[in-house]
Enzyme design. Sequence first.
Site, PDB file in Angstrom:
ATOM      1  N   CYS A 157      43.167  72.420  35.513  1.00  0.00           N
ATOM      2  CA  CYS A 157      44.386  73.020  34.972  1.00  0.00           C
ATOM      3  C   CYS A 157      45.366  73.404  36.082  1.00  0.00           C
ATOM      4  O   CYS A 157      46.587  73.381  35.867  1.00  0.00           O
ATOM      5  CB  CYS A 157      44.047  74.234  34.117  1.00  0.00           C
ATOM      6  SG  CYS A 157      43.005  75.448  34.929  1.00  0.00           S
ATOM      7  N   HIS A 185      42.334  79.613  33.859  1.00  0.00           N
ATOM      8  CA  HIS A 185      43.294  78.667  33.280  1.00  0.00           C
ATOM      9  C   HIS A 185      44.703  78.966  33.780  1.00  0.00           C
ATOM     10  O   HIS A 185      45.139  80.116  33.832  1.00  0.00           O
ATOM     11  CB  HIS A 185      43.273  78.733  31.755  1.00  0.00           C
ATOM     12  CG  HIS A 185      44.197  77.744  31.109  1.00  0.00           C
ATOM     13  ND1 HIS A 185      44.043  76.381  31.253  1.00  0.00           N
ATOM     14  CD2 HIS A 185      45.306  77.923  30.335  1.00  0.00           C
ATOM     15  CE1 HIS A 185      44.994  75.761  30.590  1.00  0.00           C
ATOM     16  NE2 HIS A 185      45.780  76.670  30.029  1.00  0.00           N
ATOM     17  N   ASN A 223      51.916  73.965  28.672  1.00  0.00           N
ATOM     18  CA  ASN A 223      50.477  74.207  28.742  1.00  0.00           C
ATOM     19  C   ASN A 223      49.722  72.895  28.564  1.00  0.00           C
ATOM     20  O   ASN A 223      49.958  72.156  27.602  1.00  0.00           O
ATOM     21  CB  ASN A 223      50.067  75.203  27.657  1.00  0.00           C
ATOM     22  CG  ASN A 223      48.682  75.776  27.869  1.00  0.00           C
ATOM     23  OD1 ASN A 223      47.832  75.153  28.496  1.00  0.00           O
ATOM     24  ND2 ASN A 223      48.450  76.964  27.334  1.00  0.00           N
TER      25      ASN A 223
END
Length: 355
Positions: A14, A119, A134
């Site tokens: 991520c 994250h 995202n």
Amino acid sequence: MESIFHEKQEGSLCAQHCLNNLLQGEYFSPVELSSIAHQLDEEERLRMAEGGVTSEDYRTFLQQPSGNMDDSGFFSIQVISNALKVWGLELILFNSPEYQRLRIDPINERSFICNYKEHWFTVRKLGKQWFNLNSLLTGPELISDTYLALFLAQLQQEGYSIFVVKGDLPDCEADQLLQMIKVQQMHRPKLIGEELAHLKEQSALKADLERVLEAADGSGIFDEDEDDLQRALAISRQEIDMEDEEADLRRAIQLSMQGSSRSMCENSPQTSSPDLSSEELRRRREAYFEKQQQQQQEVDRPGPLSYPRERPTTSSGGRRSDQGGDAVSEEDMLRAAVTMSLETAKDNLKAERKK
């Protein structure tokens, strides 16, 4: 929306997706970020060695895993910050006292990096609109100016750390295009997990439907609607009940006719027919009433003399007496037959019901 660069989640990379979505291109790879993490680890080791390579703290530091990366693909904020320094970009904590004193409206910024546990994701302004990039989403999510402050406040309530990206971001096609036009988003993107679950559910439903259709084709029977089936069954039951009632009625009439025939045979004179049908009874009643009317007319009709003509008592009187007796016997016979017919029908119907 197609011009916006958006990397979707792969493994635990991520941090890589966050940086590339921020810069709008494939600027960093796991290998490059790992190299930055190793440099940070070496710098930390050198600082620890200043206290002595034989010290307990140094030996403990060497035994511990890296705090800047792991085998899953996670990278620390230090790795992200050093990667952005290559492009002249700096990260400032959004809720720090220093930044809050500046009282800058979030819509006047250019981008934010958000982190919760392991994250990372980017919120960036492209053209004149804000987008949530995202990597866990199936695509970019449009955020209005009025919703941006509320969105950031919600993230803070959920425990996210928010960093403001300061500096000039590299030019990109999406930013240039969205400076001229605004996009509209009819449907918000879903989380990748939700999309996969939805696809699996649709696949399972499709498989079930195919099995049902195959079974229906094999048997030759397929009910399109359960309600229609229930209504058809109800109508069928009603028709069966009506048929049963009609059958009972026919049996009652048949028994009534049989009973009336037996009663008439028992009560009628021997000279009459052994079996009298309803039509014969009707004819006899008509003949009886016609005879009564004829006799009444003869009595009321005036003769040529003021006195009626005498008739022989033996013959004519006997005949009149016989006729009267026949009339009375026929009338009594009809009444008795009708009464007994009704009573017999009732008794037979009750007996059939009990059976």
